[in-house]
Each structure stands twice: as structure tokens, then as C-alpha cells.
Design a protein around this motif. Structure first.
Motif, PDB file in Angstrom:
ATOM      1  N   VAL A  21       0.857  -1.304  -0.030  1.00 46.55           N
ATOM      2  CA  VAL A  21      -0.078  -0.027   0.224  1.00 46.55           C
ATOM      3  C   VAL A  21       1.043   1.135  -0.001  1.00 46.55           C
ATOM      4  CG1 VAL A  21      -1.910   1.621   0.908  1.00 46.55           C
ATOM      5  CG2 VAL A  21      -1.576  -0.879   1.138  1.00 46.55           C
ATOM      6  N   GLY A  22       0.756   2.382  -1.211  1.00 47.88           N
ATOM      7  CA  GLY A  22       1.393   3.915  -0.632  1.00 47.88           C
ATOM      8  C   GLY A  22       1.759   4.250  -1.782  1.00 47.88           C
ATOM      9  N   ASP A  23       1.977   5.462  -2.565  1.00 48.51           N
ATOM     10  CA  ASP A  23       1.727   6.110  -2.963  1.00 48.51           C
ATOM     11  C   ASP A  23       3.137   5.602  -3.941  1.00 48.51           C
ATOM     12  OD1 ASP A  23       4.017   6.928  -1.907  1.00 48.51           O
ATOM     13  OD2 ASP A  23       3.358   9.058  -1.224  1.00 48.51           O
ATOM     14  N   MET A  24       3.895   4.650  -3.863  1.00 46.11           N
ATOM     15  CA  MET A  24       4.893   3.877  -3.920  1.00 46.11           C
ATOM     16  C   MET A  24       6.535   4.795  -4.761  1.00 46.11           C
ATOM     17  SD  MET A  24       3.216   1.382  -4.870  1.00 46.11           S
ATOM     18  CE  MET A  24       1.599   0.880  -3.917  1.00 46.11           C
ATOM     19  N   ASP A  25       6.518   5.682  -4.088  1.00 44.06           N
ATOM     20  CA  ASP A  25       7.955   6.045  -4.283  1.00 44.06           C
ATOM     21  C   ASP A  25       8.964   5.705  -3.300  1.00 44.06           C
ATOM     22  OD1 ASP A  25       6.759   6.980  -1.700  1.00 44.06           O
ATOM     23  OD2 ASP A  25       7.757   8.943  -2.114  1.00 44.06           O
ATOM     24  N   SER A  26       8.826   4.741  -2.555  1.00 43.75           N
ATOM     25  CA  SER A  26       9.434   4.378  -1.749  1.00 43.75           C
ATOM     26  C   SER A  26      10.065   2.495  -2.057  1.00 43.75           C
ATOM     27  CB  SER A  26       9.977   4.842  -0.284  1.00 43.75           C
ATOM     28  OG  SER A  26       8.870   4.613   0.304  1.00 43.75           O
ATOM     29  N   VAL A  27       9.339   2.330  -2.678  1.00 44.37           N
ATOM     30  CA  VAL A  27       9.405   0.990  -2.658  1.00 44.37           C
ATOM     31  C   VAL A  27      10.244   0.022  -3.514  1.00 44.37           C
ATOM     32  CG1 VAL A  27       6.684   0.884  -3.854  1.00 44.37           C
ATOM     33  CG2 VAL A  27       7.734  -1.348  -2.673  1.00 44.37           C
ATOM     34  N   SER A  28      10.478  -0.711  -3.905  1.00 45.71           N
ATOM     35  CA  SER A  28      10.836  -1.234  -5.262  1.00 45.71           C
ATOM     36  C   SER A  28      10.397  -2.575  -6.325  1.00 45.71           C
ATOM     37  CB  SER A  28      12.349  -2.230  -4.704  1.00 45.71           C
ATOM     38  OG  SER A  28      11.982  -3.883  -4.205  1.00 45.71           O
ATOM     39  N   ASP A  29      10.685  -2.378  -7.116  1.00 41.20           N
ATOM     40  CA  ASP A  29      10.047  -3.027  -8.568  1.00 41.20           C
ATOM     41  C   ASP A  29       9.718  -4.290  -8.112  1.00 41.20           C
ATOM     42  OD1 ASP A  29       9.984  -0.502  -9.755  1.00 41.20           O
ATOM     43  OD2 ASP A  29      11.440  -1.529 -12.065  1.00 41.20           O
ATOM     44  N   LYS A  30      10.817  -5.102  -7.200  1.00 43.71           N
ATOM     45  CA  LYS A  30      10.747  -5.961  -6.549  1.00 43.71           C
ATOM     46  C   LYS A  30       9.707  -6.537  -6.226  1.00 43.71           C
ATOM     47  CE  LYS A  30      13.555 -10.150  -4.197  1.00 43.71           C
ATOM     48  NZ  LYS A  30      14.775  -9.875  -2.962  1.00 43.71           N
ATOM     49  N   ALA A  31       9.082  -5.838  -5.201  1.00 48.97           N
ATOM     50  CA  ALA A  31       8.435  -5.960  -3.929  1.00 48.97           C
ATOM     51  C   ALA A  31       6.862  -5.430  -4.755  1.00 48.97           C
ATOM     52  CB  ALA A  31       8.449  -4.775  -2.847  1.00 48.97           C
ATOM     53  N   LEU A  32       6.922  -4.882  -6.042  1.00 50.19           N
ATOM     54  CA  LEU A  32       5.782  -3.975  -6.970  1.00 50.19           C
ATOM     55  C   LEU A  32       5.725  -5.836  -7.914  1.00 50.19           C
ATOM     56  CD1 LEU A  32       6.205  -0.185  -7.388  1.00 50.19           C
ATOM     57  CD2 LEU A  32       4.389  -1.510  -5.966  1.00 50.19           C
ATOM     58  N   THR A  33       6.634  -6.511  -8.079  1.00 46.89           N
ATOM     59  CA  THR A  33       6.377  -7.020  -8.443  1.00 46.89           C
ATOM     60  C   THR A  33       6.317  -9.333  -7.807  1.00 46.89           C
ATOM     61  OG1 THR A  33       8.805  -7.471  -9.591  1.00 46.89           O
ATOM     62  CG2 THR A  33       7.305  -6.402 -10.817  1.00 46.89           C
TER      63      THR A  33
END
Length: 400
Positions: free
Chosen positions: A230-242
Motif C-alpha cells: 500500500v502506498g504512493d509507491m515512491d520508496s518501494v522497489s520493483d521487486k516488491a511491486l512484482t
């Protein structure tokens, strides 16, 4: 009253290094290498940002803005000074014109290009004493900040009462949380250490784990299963998102959804939750609306000073969110304390075996025990000879 920062004043010796520049401190720390110089633009440097910088071990931190504005006693500058990292403050916008990879020279509060005499910018070299003095002066600003915090709380309540009371606007979730424990991991104070301490709890209860922005990467680094980001995705890695976790993009009431384009570019399935406040708030509200039995908050903000130190006017939403979900909410530090002294099942098995061994040794040392051992040997020989006779082998001689 002295602050807890006891390290001597920052050194005034000349130093040089390669710079890394970014207006967002948490974005900068992703590429900052040990020994490099961090160039930031961060008014009222907060504790989380300072701890992230210390973790990267820079040679110095150059701040275009004042690290202590006097609004409230923020914690970041003292953390840098305590770690022995020189902090030069209030350098102005000129320092942000530097580019990654350029080499600069620092002498006291002056910054210049390597090998050149012309000064790029000049600021204040902070020390333990100057930070202590600034903290004392900033305490006077707490009353004004408290008044602003209360006003913002009322504004948030008026704008989001339907969401808080009736759950209007909640996205449909594929992650099932009803009757389960939910662990919300936020990139906050000591969040990595607290996550390690919660391993026994996670092993036993297997909670649904929600990573809020950078908190998602901490979950993966611990080798844990991530169920939702959850978030505005400014500090999360692509690895976590995928990673296969459910993705909820935090949108705002004015129509902005800063992380939406990034998620769409990655081609991952996602939903948008538009709400005022912080991403950690909407994570808790979703867990509450989904029927979570217990919500364990890790790295979130609990005290007024922590809310102010976050530096967002919208932090009052977290205060109201905690009131809404308070009956189900537990702080992770309390959970880790409960589980720290628990004895694992393997320890119990080991203790039982040790007790049986001690009992057997005591029995064998008595005449009756020795007689029992002899009878047991004869009985064991009879059993072995019986099975040997069944397969056509010669019986063994009895054990003497």
C-alpha cells in the motif's frame, strides 16, 4: 536540560568527496554509498530520514534547508551528530545545483568544487552544542504546532467522516483478512529491528503482512511472505511491486495518484484507494473494514512528537485512524516483548529428554534398577531370537 546527544562537536577539518543529490531524502538513500556526501533539501530533518542516512554512512550531509526550523524539537540533526556525521545546514538553493558524481571540498561551513577556490554555498556547521541549543528554542514552538494539529484533525474529520464511520470508498480486496491477524509494516522508527524481533509471533500466527511503501522491502529482506503493498509507491522497489502481492495505490481527494503511472508501467494488477491522510492510515482502515481480528502496527507513529516529526500536516489522520481501529490495534513493540521470553517447542522436547535421561541414570544406580536392566536385556534377547527364528537364522546367545 541537556539533550541525549553527547558526541563532541562536528569536526571542522577539510574533507572531500563525491556528492549524491536529491530533494527527497528517502529516494537519495537508495543510491547513496558509504563515504559519499549526501546533498538534501529537508527542512526539520526527521528521525526516520536521519536513521536512513546514518545507515548509508555518508562522509557528510549538506542540507539546503535548515535542519531545525524551530517549529518543534525534531530529532534528526542530533542523530547525525551522535553518529559523527558532519552536518552543514541552511546552504540555500545553490547547493542543489550540484550533480551526482561531482567532487566537492568542504571546509567548516563552506562548500566548493574540488580544486577550485570559488565557494558554491556556505552554511552552518552543526555541533552537539548547537543542536542542543536549537532543541531548547524549538520547544517553544510546540504550543503553536499542537493548535495546528488540532485544527487539521477537525478538517480531516469533516472531509472523511463517511470513510471513517461507514467505510465508503474502500476498494474491493482479494486478500482475505476476516478473523486473521494483520501486520502493517511501515518504514518508521526502528522498523527493521522490530520486524526481526517479531519472527516468533509471525511463525506462530502467520499474519497477513501489509507493507506500506518502503516497509514492503523490509518484509522481503527478512524472507517473509508479502501479501499486500500500500502506498504512493515512491520508496518501494520493483521487486516488491512484482512479488505477487496485492497492490493498492494511494490516491488523494484532489485526483492525484503519484504511484499510478509507475504501477501501470510495470504491468501489475492494482487498485486505487483515494483518501486524505497517510498510506499507513488506509492500510489500517482496510484491515479493519476487512474484519481483521488483530492489527499489529510496526514502525507507525504513536506519540504527538512522532506525528510532528514526520513533518506532514496530514498526520492528524493517523490520530483519528487509531481511534477508529483502536479496539483491534496493538503496537509491534508490545507484541515482541510478549514473545521474546517464550520457550519454543524444541526447547520443551529437549528439557523432557534431559529429564528422562537423568531419571534413568538415577534408577540404574540402585540395586533394583540394575536388576531391572538385566531382566530387560534378557527380554530383548528373547524378542530378537524370536524374529531370527522366523526368518530361519540361528538364535543368538543370551546377553550376560
Amino acid at each position: 536540560m541537556r539533550s541525549p546527544f553527547r558526541r563532541p562537536a562536528s569536526r571542522s577539518a577539510r574533507s572531500t568527496g563525491v556528492v549524491r543529490v536529491d530533494t527527497r531524502t528517502k529516494r537519495l538513500t537508495k543510491r547513496l554509498q558509504p563515504g559519499e556526501i549526501a546533498v538534501i533539501d529537508h527542512t526539520d530533518l526527521d528521525r526516520v530520514a536521519a536513521e536512513s542516512l546514518v545507515e548509508r554512512r555518508p562522509a557528510a550531509v549538506l542540507n539546503a534547508a535548515p535542519s531545525v526550523s524551530g517549529r518543534y524539537p525534531n530529532l534528526g540533526p542530533g542523530i547525525l551528530i551522535e553518529a559523527g556525521i558532519p552536518l552543514i545546514d541552511d546552504l540555500g538553493p545553490d547547493i542543489m545545483r550540484l550533480h551526482d558524481g561531482q567532487r566537492v571540498e568542504i571546509h567548516d561551513g563552506a562548500v566548493s568544487h574540488m580544486g577550485k577556490t570559488q565557494v558554491i554555498a556556505e552554511g552552518t556547521l552543526q555541533s552537539a552544542e548547537s543542536v542542543d541549543a536549537a532543541m531548547e528554542e524549538a520547544k517553544a514552538g510546540l504550543a503553536v504546532q499542537l493548535e495546528a494539529f488540532a485544527a487539521n484533525t477537525m478538517e480531516y474529520m469533516r472531509g472523511e467522516w463517511d470513510l471513517l464511520l461507514n467505510g465508503v470508498g474502500m476498494p474491493a480486496l482479494r486478500t482475505q483478512m476476516s478473523g486473521k491477524h494483520v501486520l502493517v509494516v511501515v518504514r518508521g522508527y526502528s522498523y527493521k529491528e522490530d520486524l526481526k524481533a517479531l519472527r516468533p509471533y509471525i511463525r506462530e500466527y502467520r499474519p497477513i503482512i501489509i507493507g506500506v511503501d518502503g516497509g514492503a522491502d523490509a518484509v522481503l529482506e527478512e524472507g517473509l511472505k508479502l501479501h499486500m503493498v500500500v502506498g504512493d509507491m515512491d520508496s518501494v522497489s520493483d521487486k516488491a511491486l512484482t512479488s505477487g502481492a496485492e497492490i493498492i495505490v494511494h490516491g488523494y481527494r484532489d485526483g492525484r495518484a503519484p504511484g499510478l503511472s509507475r504501477v501501470e508501467d510495470l504491468g501489475v494488477e492494482h487498485s486505487v484507494f483515494s483518501a486524505t491522510g497517510t498510506s499507513e492510515d488506509i492500510a489500517m482502515l482496510m484491515a479493519d473494514e476487512a474484519g481483521a481480528e488483530i492489527i499489529v502496527a510496526l514502525g507507525t507513529h504513536a506519540t504527538l512528537l512522532e506525528f510532528l516529526d514526520k513533518g506532514r500536516s496530514g498526520m492528524s489522520s493517523t490520530f483519528l485512524t487509531r481511534l477508529k481501529v483502536g479496539g483491534r490495534l496493538i503496537d509491534a513493540k508490545g507484541v515482541s516483548q510478549l514473545y521474546r521470553t517464550r520457550i519454543s517447542g524444541w526447547w520443551l522436547v529437549g528439557l523432557a529428554l534431559a529429564g528422562l535421561l537423568a531419571l534413568a541414570t538415577a534408577i540404574m544406580s540402585t540395586p533394583g534398577g540394575q536388576a531391572f536392566l538385566g531382566l530387560s536385556g534378557v527380554l530383548w534377547d528373547d524378542i530378537i531370537n524370536f524374529f531370527r527364528a522366523l526368518v530361519g537364522l540361528s538364535p543368538q546367545s543370551p546377553t550376560v
